[in-house]
Design a protein around this motif. Structure first.
Motif, short mmCIF file in Angstrom:
data_model
loop_
_atom_site.label_atom_id
_atom_site.label_comp_id
_atom_site.label_asym_id
_atom_site.label_seq_id
_atom_site.Cartn_x
_atom_site.Cartn_y
_atom_site.Cartn_z
N LEU A 84 0.83 -1.20 0.00
CA LEU A 84 0.00 0.00 0.00
C LEU A 84 0.87 1.25 0.00
O LEU A 84 1.90 1.31 0.68
N THR A 85 0.44 2.26 -0.74
CA THR A 85 1.04 3.58 -0.62
C THR A 85 0.60 4.18 0.72
O THR A 85 -0.37 3.71 1.32
N PRO A 86 1.26 5.24 1.21
CA PRO A 86 0.79 5.86 2.45
C PRO A 86 -0.66 6.30 2.38
O PRO A 86 -1.40 6.17 3.36
N GLU A 87 -1.10 6.80 1.21
CA GLU A 87 -2.49 7.23 1.06
C GLU A 87 -3.44 6.04 1.11
O GLU A 87 -4.51 6.09 1.72
N ILE B 85 3.51 6.94 10.05
CA ILE B 85 4.00 6.32 8.81
C ILE B 85 4.97 7.26 8.10
O ILE B 85 6.05 6.85 7.65
N HIS B 86 4.59 8.52 7.99
CA HIS B 86 5.44 9.48 7.28
C HIS B 86 6.73 9.76 8.05
O HIS B 86 7.82 9.81 7.45
N ARG B 87 6.63 9.91 9.36
CA ARG B 87 7.82 10.26 10.14
C ARG B 87 8.86 9.15 10.15
O ARG B 87 10.06 9.39 10.09
N HIS B 88 8.38 7.88 10.19
CA HIS B 88 9.30 6.76 10.33
C HIS B 88 9.46 5.94 9.04
O HIS B 88 10.11 4.89 9.08
N ASN B 89 8.88 6.43 7.94
CA ASN B 89 9.06 5.79 6.63
C ASN B 89 8.73 4.29 6.69
O ASN B 89 9.53 3.43 6.32
N VAL B 90 7.54 3.98 7.17
CA VAL B 90 7.12 2.60 7.40
C VAL B 90 6.54 1.99 6.11
O VAL B 90 5.77 2.62 5.41
N ARG B 91 6.93 0.75 5.81
CA ARG B 91 6.33 -0.01 4.70
C ARG B 91 5.02 -0.63 5.19
O ARG B 91 4.97 -1.18 6.30
N VAL B 92 3.98 -0.55 4.36
CA VAL B 92 2.66 -1.06 4.76
C VAL B 92 2.16 -2.07 3.73
O VAL B 92 2.21 -1.82 2.52
N TYR B 93 1.67 -3.20 4.22
CA TYR B 93 1.12 -4.26 3.36
C TYR B 93 -0.27 -4.64 3.87
O TYR B 93 -0.57 -4.51 5.05
N MET B 94 -1.08 -5.15 2.94
CA MET B 94 -2.35 -5.77 3.33
C MET B 94 -2.25 -7.26 3.06
O MET B 94 -1.81 -7.67 1.97
N VAL B 95 -2.63 -8.07 4.02
CA VAL B 95 -2.60 -9.52 3.89
C VAL B 95 -4.01 -10.07 4.10
O VAL B 95 -4.64 -9.79 5.12
N GLY C 166 -6.62 -1.18 -6.84
CA GLY C 166 -5.49 -0.28 -6.99
C GLY C 166 -4.28 -0.60 -6.13
O GLY C 166 -3.22 0.00 -6.31
N ILE C 167 -4.41 -1.52 -5.17
CA ILE C 167 -3.29 -1.89 -4.33
C ILE C 167 -2.30 -2.72 -5.14
O ILE C 167 -2.66 -3.34 -6.13
N HIS C 168 -1.04 -2.74 -4.75
CA HIS C 168 0.04 -3.25 -5.59
C HIS C 168 0.37 -4.70 -5.25
O HIS C 168 0.81 -5.01 -4.14
N VAL C 169 0.17 -5.59 -6.24
CA VAL C 169 0.27 -7.02 -6.04
C VAL C 169 1.60 -7.53 -6.59
O VAL C 169 1.96 -7.23 -7.74
N PRO C 170 2.37 -8.30 -5.81
CA PRO C 170 3.66 -8.82 -6.29
C PRO C 170 3.46 -9.95 -7.29
O PRO C 170 2.48 -10.69 -7.21
N ASP C 171 4.42 -10.10 -8.19
CA ASP C 171 4.31 -11.18 -9.18
C ASP C 171 4.92 -12.48 -8.68
O ASP C 171 4.75 -13.54 -9.28
N VAL D 167 -6.95 13.17 -1.75
CA VAL D 167 -5.85 12.25 -2.03
C VAL D 167 -6.10 10.91 -1.35
O VAL D 167 -5.89 9.85 -1.94
N ILE D 168 -6.57 10.95 -0.11
CA ILE D 168 -6.85 9.71 0.60
C ILE D 168 -8.13 9.07 0.08
O ILE D 168 -8.19 7.85 -0.16
N ARG D 169 -9.17 9.87 -0.16
CA ARG D 169 -10.43 9.32 -0.66
C ARG D 169 -10.24 8.63 -2.01
O ARG D 169 -10.84 7.60 -2.29
N ASN D 170 -9.39 9.19 -2.86
CA ASN D 170 -9.16 8.63 -4.19
C ASN D 170 -8.21 7.43 -4.18
O ASN D 170 -7.96 6.84 -5.23
N ALA D 171 -7.69 7.09 -3.01
CA ALA D 171 -6.78 5.95 -2.90
C ALA D 171 -7.54 4.64 -2.75
O ALA D 171 -6.93 3.56 -2.66
N GLY D 172 -8.87 4.71 -2.73
CA GLY D 172 -9.68 3.51 -2.58
C GLY D 172 -9.95 2.82 -3.89
O GLY D 172 -9.36 3.15 -4.94
N PRO D 173 -10.85 1.83 -3.91
CA PRO D 173 -11.20 1.11 -5.14
C PRO D 173 -11.70 2.05 -6.22
O PRO D 173 -12.31 3.08 -5.95
#
Length: 526
Positions: A357-360, A412-422, A466-471, A517-523
């Protein structure tokens, strides 16, 4: 002989029965057995049943609507208001009910970071409830002074039933939080989890005042000190996935995130154990021994637990101190997390098993909190139901969801955290047609996300969400990563995905003041 219980609040108790203070684990087990409150299982755990209620009663939870806190609470179906006069009357009736009864008292803490911990007192009429409190909250060490000044008191009287006409409740059951008087009042239910979650609700109110982000998540730490968080509702895998032999467990359900790092709010774990096996979840299996509490687990004639028997409830539970996990980090304190994982049990079977997931997008999905309520976790839930629970913990949030979402975004922004959905839910079709995602695949995906291996893959945006799926992902079949490929009928998948996307958009309309920006980050729209 009368005993005055100083609860360090404006509502104290005078008790005429025997008062058992801070009994050891062994003595509480003895008392519970002596009083016929349950049985000792063959593995040494104390096993109790909770009668009519085998899960939380969210419709019977109230917050007292005192003027001092009225403007700070997100009133509605989660935080139902109770009139202060009704609360005062109900408290007096519970006090009179307990006056001549034997009670058990536990003094402990919520919060492993001593700078932010909350001293609590738990008063029970059941010995096994007091054992539960002793194992789930943080216990005093032998070196600490005997004097304990609680800042919040839990009074649990399960045999007392409210009178809705007289007490202003919906039913005979009540879980009432008075922030003014610093009291949690529980009655009409033997489900011990109400105590744990009520204290968490209090912490969700208190911690933001100190600039601390309270979280419904589990947490663990790698050998190098790297910390990870797992957000999700009950049954999505927080306890199972955080109990990793290769990593140190910080906590399995509730944490705070301060400027110093993260800390466990609890001193124990509360694991669902339906279908538990030594092969798949060895750490949890081995943690259930003397000192642990089993709730609604069926025992055979030899007192052996049958973790596959759901005749009492799907929501069978085991409560045990975090020290029962060999790799536990005590005290439960860690550095700022490098990875956050949102766990969802998708009953539609359309979300990818893992996506970045992007931060948004992280903000969007944190506010959405999509998952499925699993059978038995709440009264009336008999099969998975798709739901949206803001911040992956709406039932425990006194303040508006935006307060917690803003805190997450800043972290998330301050600590540059990677976020995933499982997605720990269904694959190959919705509930009833597809199969639950295999735990071994989920473990491999989580491991790859935590150690950075997943970042070596190529990511493609999902055409609907729109979430980013690994190959690719080590030890996971490629076809599993693309949910559409697991369905027999791809067109049926497309229809179901669009249906879920519409639900996301409909749910998100309730959030006002959210940036585009956040609202448009959805489906994406159809």
């Amino acid at each position: 002989m009368k005993t005055h219980i100083d609860a360090q609040c404006s509502l104290d108790l005078v008790l005429e029965g025997t008062v058992y203070r801070n009994l050891s684990t062994a003595r509480l087990v003895e008392k519970a057995l002596e009083r016929g409150e349950g049985h000792l299982a063959s593995n040494g755990a104390f096993c109790a049943t909770t009668g009519k209620f085998t899960g939380r009663s969210p419709k019977d939870k109230y917050v007292v609507e005192d003027p001092e806190i009225r403007e700070q609470i997100d009133w509605g179906t989660v935080n139902r208001p109770m009139d202060p006069e009704n609360f005062d009357r109900l408290f007096r009736r519970v006090r009179d009910h307990l006056r001549k009864r034997d009670v058990f008292i536990f003094d402990g803490f919520a919060g492993a970071d001593t700078e932010y911990c909350l001293p609590i007192r738990v008063i029970n009429e059941l010995a096994w409830h007091n054992l539960f409190a002793r194992q789930l909250f943080i216990r005093s060490s032998a070196e600490e002074p005997v004097v304990h000044e609680p800042r919040f008191t839990v009074v649990s009287a399960p045999s007392f039933q409210a009178d809705p006409k007289r007490d202003g409740t919906r039913s005979e059951t009540f879980i009432v939080i008075s922030l003014k008087h610093r009291v949690i009042l529980i009655g009409g239910t033997q489900y011990a989890g109400e105590m744990k979650k009520s204290v968490f609700s209090v912490m969700n109110y208190l911690l933001p005042e100190k600039g601390i982000f309270p979280m419904h998540c589990s947490a663990n730490m790698g050998a190098g000190g790297d910390t990870a968080l797992f957000f999700g509702l009950s049954g999505t895998g927080k306890t199972t996935l955080s109990a990793d032999p290769a990593r140190s467990l910080i906590g399995d359900d509730e944490h705070g995130w301060s400027d110093n790092g993260i800390f466990n709010i609890e001193g124990g774990c509360y694991a669902k154990c339906i279908g538990l096996s030594a092969e798949k979840e060895p750490q949890i299996w081995n943690a259930i021994r003397f000192g642990a509490v089993l709730e609604n687990v069926v025992l055979d004639d030899e007192r052996r637990p049958d973790y596959h028997d759901s005749s009492l409830t799907e929501n069978t539970r085991a409560a045990y101190p975090v020290e029962h996990i060999p790799s536990a980090k005590v005290p439960g304190i860690g550095e700022h997390p490098e990875v956050i994982i949102f766990l969802t049990a998708d009953a539609f079977g359309v979300l990818p098993p893992i996506a970045k997931l992007t931060p948004e997008q992280a903000m969007y999905h944190f506010l959405s909190g999509y998952t499925s309520k699993l059978a038995g976790t709440e009264r009336g839930i008999t099969q998975p139901e798709a739901t949206f629970s803001a911040c992956f913990g709406a039932p425990f949030l006194p303040r508006p969801a935006g307060v917690y979402a803003e805190m997450l975004g800043e972290k998330i922004h301050r600590h540059n955290v990677r976020v995933y959905m499982v997605n720990t839910g269904w694959s190959g079709g919705p509930y009833g047609e597809g199969e639950r995602m295999e735990l071994r695949y989920t473990r491999s995906m989580v491991r790859a996300a935590l150690d950075g291996t997943l970042e070596e893959a190529s990511f493609t945006p999902d055409p609907v969400f729109g979430i980013h799926v690994p190959d690719r992902c080590p030890e996971v079949p490629t076809e599993v990563l693309i949910p559409r490929n697991t369905w027999k009928d791809p067109e049926a998948y497309d229809a179901k995905a669009r249906e879920l996307a519409r639900r996301f958009r409909k749910n998100f309309r309730r959030f006002s003041g959210v940036s585009d920006v956040i609202r448009n980050a959805g489906p994406r729209n159809d």
